[in-house]
Each structure stands twice: as structure tokens, then as C-alpha cells.
Scaffold this motif. Sequence first.
Motif, PDB file in Angstrom:
ATOM      1  N   THR A 161       0.822  -1.217   0.000  1.00 30.86           N
ATOM      2  CA  THR A 161       0.000   0.000   0.000  1.00 30.86           C
ATOM      3  C   THR A 161       0.854   1.264   0.000  1.00 30.86           C
ATOM      4  OG1 THR A 161      -0.142  -0.296   2.389  1.00 30.86           O
ATOM      5  CG2 THR A 161      -2.071  -0.929   1.104  1.00 30.86           C
ATOM      6  N   ILE A 162       2.119   1.155   0.412  1.00 31.79           N
ATOM      7  CA  ILE A 162       2.968   2.347   0.460  1.00 31.79           C
ATOM      8  C   ILE A 162       3.746   2.511  -0.846  1.00 31.79           C
ATOM      9  CG2 ILE A 162       4.828   3.531   1.702  1.00 31.79           C
ATOM     10  CD1 ILE A 162       4.011   1.794   4.167  1.00 31.79           C
ATOM     11  N   GLN A 163       4.510   1.491  -1.219  1.00 34.70           N
ATOM     12  CA  GLN A 163       5.338   1.660  -2.418  1.00 34.70           C
ATOM     13  C   GLN A 163       4.687   1.117  -3.678  1.00 34.70           C
ATOM     14  OE1 GLN A 163       8.991  -0.568  -1.380  1.00 34.70           O
ATOM     15  NE2 GLN A 163       8.587  -1.955  -3.088  1.00 34.70           N
ATOM     16  N   GLY A 164       3.537   0.489  -3.574  1.00 38.24           N
ATOM     17  CA  GLY A 164       2.871  -0.053  -4.770  1.00 38.24           C
ATOM     18  C   GLY A 164       3.460  -1.400  -5.144  1.00 38.24           C
ATOM     19  N   ARG A 165       4.053  -1.451  -6.340  1.00 40.08           N
ATOM     20  CA  ARG A 165       4.574  -2.721  -6.846  1.00 40.08           C
ATOM     21  C   ARG A 165       5.761  -3.200  -6.007  1.00 40.08           C
ATOM     22  NH1 ARG A 165       8.128  -4.455 -10.926  1.00 40.08           N
ATOM     23  NH2 ARG A 165       7.424  -6.393 -11.914  1.00 40.08           N
ATOM     24  N   GLY A 193      -4.049  -7.372   0.352  1.00 35.03           N
ATOM     25  CA  GLY A 193      -5.087  -7.668  -0.639  1.00 35.03           C
ATOM     26  C   GLY A 193      -4.781  -7.125  -2.023  1.00 35.03           C
ATOM     27  N   TYR A 194      -3.512  -7.196  -2.433  1.00 36.07           N
ATOM     28  CA  TYR A 194      -3.111  -6.713  -3.763  1.00 36.07           C
ATOM     29  C   TYR A 194      -2.892  -7.866  -4.749  1.00 36.07           C
ATOM     30  CZ  TYR A 194      -2.159  -1.709  -2.974  1.00 36.07           C
ATOM     31  OH  TYR A 194      -2.269  -0.353  -2.754  1.00 36.07           O
ATOM     32  N   ALA A 195      -2.805  -9.083  -4.265  1.00 38.40           N
ATOM     33  CA  ALA A 195      -2.412 -10.197  -5.136  1.00 38.40           C
ATOM     34  C   ALA A 195      -3.495 -10.546  -6.146  1.00 38.40           C
ATOM     35  CB  ALA A 195      -2.103 -11.433  -4.289  1.00 38.40           C
ATOM     36  N   ASN A 196      -3.076 -11.050  -7.292  1.00 36.77           N
ATOM     37  CA  ASN A 196      -4.023 -11.630  -8.244  1.00 36.77           C
ATOM     38  C   ASN A 196      -3.595 -13.059  -8.519  1.00 36.77           C
ATOM     39  OD1 ASN A 196      -2.604 -11.978 -10.985  1.00 36.77           O
ATOM     40  ND2 ASN A 196      -2.012  -9.892 -10.422  1.00 36.77           N
ATOM     41  N   ASP A 226      -8.844 -11.029   1.665  1.00 36.90           N
ATOM     42  CA  ASP A 226      -9.887 -10.941   0.636  1.00 36.90           C
ATOM     43  C   ASP A 226     -10.298  -9.490   0.394  1.00 36.90           C
ATOM     44  OD1 ASP A 226     -11.612 -12.183  -1.203  1.00 36.90           O
ATOM     45  OD2 ASP A 226     -13.297 -11.891   0.177  1.00 36.90           O
ATOM     46  N   THR A 227      -9.402  -8.567   0.665  1.00 38.73           N
ATOM     47  CA  THR A 227      -9.719  -7.136   0.607  1.00 38.73           C
ATOM     48  C   THR A 227     -10.449  -6.721  -0.665  1.00 38.73           C
ATOM     49  OG1 THR A 227      -7.556  -6.954   1.665  1.00 38.73           O
ATOM     50  CG2 THR A 227      -8.684  -4.891   1.121  1.00 38.73           C
ATOM     51  N   ARG A 228     -10.051  -7.313  -1.808  1.00 39.12           N
ATOM     52  CA  ARG A 228     -10.634  -6.910  -3.093  1.00 39.12           C
ATOM     53  C   ARG A 228     -11.354  -8.067  -3.795  1.00 39.12           C
ATOM     54  NH1 ARG A 228      -6.514  -3.812  -1.771  1.00 39.12           N
ATOM     55  NH2 ARG A 228      -6.891  -1.574  -1.982  1.00 39.12           N
ATOM     56  N   ALA A 259      -9.246   0.497   4.912  1.00 42.16           N
ATOM     57  CA  ALA A 259     -10.300   0.184   3.935  1.00 42.16           C
ATOM     58  C   ALA A 259     -11.548  -0.244   4.706  1.00 42.16           C
ATOM     59  CB  ALA A 259      -9.838  -0.917   2.982  1.00 42.16           C
ATOM     60  N   GLY A 261     -14.853  -1.543   6.072  1.00 47.71           N
ATOM     61  CA  GLY A 261     -15.863  -2.423   5.485  1.00 47.71           C
ATOM     62  C   GLY A 261     -15.291  -3.489   4.585  1.00 47.71           C
ATOM     63  N   ALA A 262     -14.060  -3.311   4.125  1.00 44.32           N
ATOM     64  CA  ALA A 262     -13.471  -4.312   3.241  1.00 44.32           C
ATOM     65  C   ALA A 262     -13.181  -5.590   4.027  1.00 44.32           C
ATOM     66  CB  ALA A 262     -12.193  -3.787   2.594  1.00 44.32           C
TER      67      ALA A 262
ATOM     68  N   SER B 277      -6.031  -6.810 -12.967  1.00 38.31           N
ATOM     69  CA  SER B 277      -4.944  -7.120 -12.032  1.00 38.31           C
ATOM     70  C   SER B 277      -3.967  -8.114 -12.641  1.00 38.31           C
ATOM     71  CB  SER B 277      -5.518  -7.652 -10.711  1.00 38.31           C
ATOM     72  OG  SER B 277      -6.000  -8.975 -10.861  1.00 38.31           O
ATOM     73  N   ILE B 309     -14.867  -5.280  -5.033  1.00 43.73           N
ATOM     74  CA  ILE B 309     -13.854  -4.252  -5.299  1.00 43.73           C
ATOM     75  C   ILE B 309     -14.375  -2.854  -4.967  1.00 43.73           C
ATOM     76  CG2 ILE B 309     -14.483  -4.080  -7.756  1.00 43.73           C
ATOM     77  CD1 ILE B 309     -10.931  -3.727  -6.232  1.00 43.73           C
ATOM     78  N   ARG B 311     -15.692  -1.782  -2.371  1.00 46.23           N
ATOM     79  CA  ARG B 311     -15.419  -1.348  -0.994  1.00 46.23           C
ATOM     80  C   ARG B 311     -14.027  -0.742  -0.849  1.00 46.23           C
ATOM     81  NH1 ARG B 311     -19.047  -3.359   2.943  1.00 46.23           N
ATOM     82  NH2 ARG B 311     -20.211  -5.179   2.268  1.00 46.23           N
ATOM     83  N   LYS B 316      -2.992   0.360  -5.343  1.00 42.51           N
ATOM     84  CA  LYS B 316      -2.068   1.393  -5.826  1.00 42.51           C
ATOM     85  C   LYS B 316      -1.354   0.967  -7.115  1.00 42.51           C
ATOM     86  CE  LYS B 316       0.933   4.652  -3.447  1.00 42.51           C
ATOM     87  NZ  LYS B 316       1.330   5.031  -2.074  1.00 42.51           N
ATOM     88  N   THR B 317      -1.259  -0.342  -7.311  1.00 46.26           N
ATOM     89  CA  THR B 317      -0.598  -0.851  -8.510  1.00 46.26           C
ATOM     90  C   THR B 317      -1.460  -0.709  -9.759  1.00 46.26           C
ATOM     91  OG1 THR B 317      -1.328  -2.977  -7.603  1.00 46.26           O
ATOM     92  CG2 THR B 317       1.015  -2.498  -7.505  1.00 46.26           C
TER      93      THR B 317
END
Lengths: 324, 324
Positions: A161-165, A193-196, A226-228, A259, A261-262, B277, B309, B311, B316-317
Motif C-alpha cells: 500500500t505504500i510503495q505499490g509494486r 489484498g493486492y495479489a491476483n 480478501d480485501t478486493r 479500507a 468495510g473491506a 490485475s 472491489i 469497498r 495502488k498498482t
Amino acid sequence: MATPPSPATAADRFPAVTIREVGLRDGLQAITRTVPTEVKRQWLQDAVDAGLREVEVGSFVPARLLPQLADTAELLAFAKTLPGLTASVLVPNLRGAQAAMEAQADWMLLPLSASHAHSLANLRRTPDEVLREIEAIRAARDAAGSACRLEVGLSTAFGCTIQGRVDPAEVLRLMRALVDLGVERIGLADTVGYANPAQVAALFTLAFEIAGKPEEGRLACGHFHDTRGLGLANVYAAWSVGVRRFDACVGGIGGCPHAPGASGNVATEDVAYLFASMGQPTGLDFERLMALRGHLATWLEGEPLHGSIWRAGLPKTLTHPRCG
Amino acid sequence: MATPPSPATAADRFPAVTIREVGLRDGLQAITRTVPTEVKRQWLQDAVDAGLREVEVGSFVPARLLPQLADTAELLAFAKTLPGLTASVLVPNLRGAQAAMEAQADWMLLPLSASHAHSLANLRRTPDEVLREIEAIRAARDAAGSACRLEVGLSTAFGCTIQGRVDPAEVLRLMRALVDLGVERIGLADTVGYANPAQVAALFTLAFEIAGKPEEGRLACGHFHDTRGLGLANVYAAWSVGVRRFDACVGGIGGCPHAPGASGNVATEDVAYLFASMGQPTGLDFERLMALRGHLATWLEGEPLHGSIWRAGLPKTLTHPRCG
């Protein structure tokens, strides 16, 4: 379960799936209220009754930072009275590791951020400084003759969440260093919750080349939030390339304060359903997981619970409550 | 999108992903209220503005059965004024097919239950009787020289709320019959939310052997509901074996009346995020999908919307709103 669907081709090559319940640590860490120790004991007992055999019971961090986890030693002592239960505790540093060894935790779990920015913000140390701390912990553990094993969770392994990638090459470099340090287990964690799923399958495949095949047990754990909405897709993607150990929280607790509610961690009951639906045994009892979820709704009243399977219930094709 | 993660190995072998919006049919069919035609026109326009190029606009069923879809011909006429939009309509039988051809639908979509019990309960005909109706429709279409193409959605292909398990061999038998009948497209649908990702990957892999490779366009569509939380895992599993066409509803509408509160179709915005993603272009604009979702919350006030999504928002990515 009655008439499970045909397992995928990956099914038979690897050991059965293990789900570690991390609600008492990762879940509660995100919730500011303090749950009484007596209630946590019941929570732990409920988890064991539902078939969970590995539980992260708390964290040896200073009580002023996480007062809701201040009773970790007490809870660990209770966990050790439950036959067949393997108890992990999170430790942030050597001092925490010493507490874990004194309390005879089965596993101490140390987080290492793959994101340089996250590591500085969260631990005030660079990843390489954390590596040196891990080396000191392993040396202290070996010198003490402690049976407490060392697991490192590579957090922000899929983005930050801070540096992105986060560069996969950096994740693999840190993993190689951990193998050289002789830690007993390494996990890849998507705490934000950034992974795909394509990324999960690709990174675990590369990681196995460094840390050994899943049946060797070193690259052991997938930790997904499961954030996203991609939590279960990521669990499936990891499983499809051989990961057989996952962290989860009953009720999907552990959401991010940034986030509202996420969703939080993938829900234990959803992960159990996913594997049951694929004919993969986890040893978990669906109805007892639902019972624990019901208790959590009372114990954590006002906190959002997440997850999916609780709404519609098991399909007709999986009527037996035992997930494998 | 900025710096997409590395695509999976399956990424380059197949065409780009197409998402068909089915909220105006599958979504509204599950909602008893009647949305004014004027509002539906705006909905369709919003969908096109968000980059959707294929939309299922309604159903030619008797108005007494589904009064909320009685304006399908009118909506189809409007759809045909929107440049570049491909419009599908559901037809239950030859009479509906004739209406679709008269109204110059681009595609008519006919459901065929792989579950014998579901077919009898839902259509009051056996699957083989429906096959004969499909043959009559294709003959009528060819005799009329209509350009309207014929797609068959094999519903309950992954399990059935009435009979439980559905034999994959029966799904494949019906698919072979559909290929022989010369239909232009065949989809596999999990309308009841019973599918699991290992099953999805296995069944589509077998289906491709019968209906041709995905690039040939015949076995075209994955239609998944998120009733038990596995919707996106199933989309990923289908994609991982080559499926490049998916149905979805903005806001995840289309829930089952027998599972109150449970999710409906996979949410268009979640599917768009999943593919974005993974670095897979869909042509969809995330912010405009969010805008349509916001409109739906007003137009369908009181009906539950689903999806994930919305929520937490994009990570950031993936800061650029255009999904590919």
C-alpha cells in the motif's frame, strides 16, 4: 462428503491441505477491543472442536502496542493442554522470540516485509536488517536447544500500500537468504489484498525452485486477504501449483483499518468449503465452524464479519458437514 | 494500467477477454420489481459508456411470466441505435426465437439444462426435447435467412439444486449434440453457484475437445454465479484453461430467491478488476462501472447489491481507471 467432484490433476501429487486458524492473532490485531482471555480460551477450544489442528494464538509484542494480545503467554499455556494442537505465535524481534521459547511455543512466526517502504514504516528496519535479526533469533534458538521452530512470513510479497509494486526478484532474493539462514518454514503473504491469481501461481512456482518442493514443507504457507474479492481465487491459484498450507480466520476477520468495510483474511469456512468442493480433505467440520462463527458474532458484536458460504450454506452435492 | 503484473503463461495463447453484461436480463429476472424502460435505456447507455460492447438486453418470454422484461423489444430497438453494441436476448422456445429474429437481435440465447430434473421443473421438457426445439429454431432461422446467431447456455452444467450432482458425461453428450446441430456458440453456466474451480478447469478442458478451441469461438462463455463465494475463483479457473468470454452483472445482481442475501452473478466490476490485475485487457472503464453501480443502487433501491472491489477500490498498482 458424498460424491465429491473429480479432483484436479494437481490433487494427488501433494499432501493434504492444512488450514491454520489465525483469527486470535491476525484477526484480533485489527480489532481494537480487548477480548477477555476466558473468551479466547473458548474460541481456541471451538477451533479445535471444528477440526483445526494449527492455530496462531497471539503475538509477543509489547502490551502497550497491542493490548488486545497481552495475554498471549496465558493463551499459549492453555493451547499446550489441548492434545494434537500445534500453536504458533508471532514475534517481532529477538526479545519476542525469547518469550516464545520460554513459553514453549511450537512455532514462532516472524514477519519480513518484501517492501522496503513497508518494512521501514512498520518495523523501522530495512528487510536486510530484519534478516540479521532472524539470523540472531535462529542462533539464540539453537544455542538454547529450544524445540521452537522458526517460520518467516514474507509480507507484502504481492504488492504494498505504500510503495505499490513489489519486485518479484526482491521476494526471491529474500527467500534465498531465508533458506540460507536455515529457517524451517517460509510463507508468502498478501496482507494488503493486492495479489491476483496469475501472480500468485507465478510467484509460488518460482519460489518452489528456491525453497524446495511443497512436500518438503519449507515453502509452506499462503496467507491471503480478501480485501478486493480475490482471496479464494488466490487460494485456488496457489493450490493449483502445489501450495497445501493456508492461513485463514473464521468469519473473515482481520480487515484493514484503511479500507473500512473491506474484507479481512480469507474466511476459514470459505477456504474449507473451497477445498471440500474440490474433494480435497481438510479435516474441518463445517457445522462446527459455523457454530464458532456464530459465537464470534456475539463476542465481537459490532465488528463486521465477512465470508460467503455462511449465507447460502453447503450445496446439495456436499451435504455431509465434515469437510473431508 | 500502470505496471501490470506479469501475465500467466496462458495469457498470450488466446484472444482478449470479453465480458458480456447480463444485468438487464439475468439480473432483473431475479428481481420482481419492474424497472421503467426509460431507466433501462439509461442503464444500457451507462454500460456502453463503461466500455461494455456485448449486453443481454432482455428475454422474449410471455409477459405474464416475467412482466419486468416485457419491454425487451423496445430495449432491443434502442440497443441497435448504439454503435458497436452487440445485443443478445434470451429465448425460451421457437416462438421467442421468432420474436428475436423479427426484432433483429444479434444473438438469441437459449438455455438448455444439463440436469434432467431441472429441465423438467424449469422448462417442462427433457434436455432431448429442448435439443429438438433448438434444431427447429436453427432450421427456422436458416429458412428465414436471418442473421441472428444462436447461442446455447448449458445451465446447471456444474450441479443442480434439485438433483444435486450433474454427470459431466451428460454435459458433454449435450454439447456434442449442439455442435452437430450447428449452433454458433455454446456456454457452460453455473446458475446455481455449485461449481468449484477444479471442476470448472476440468470440464472446460474436456468441452474444448468437443466444441473446438477457444480461439474458434464456439465454446465461448463462462457464466458463473457467486452464490457461495467461488465466483471469481471459477472465472480464474476457466480463464486459466483458455475461456475468454464471461457473463457478469454490475453490482452482482441476479441472486437466487431460494438463498436470501446470497450473491448473484459475478459482479462485472470485480471480473474487470480480476482481469486488469492480471494485465489482461477488457476495455472496461472502472470509474464508469462504479458510476453505473451507483445508479443501480438508486434504481433498485432496497435490492441487495454485491461484489467486492467497490469497498476497497483499486490497489495502488492499478491506478488508471481503464481496465486495459
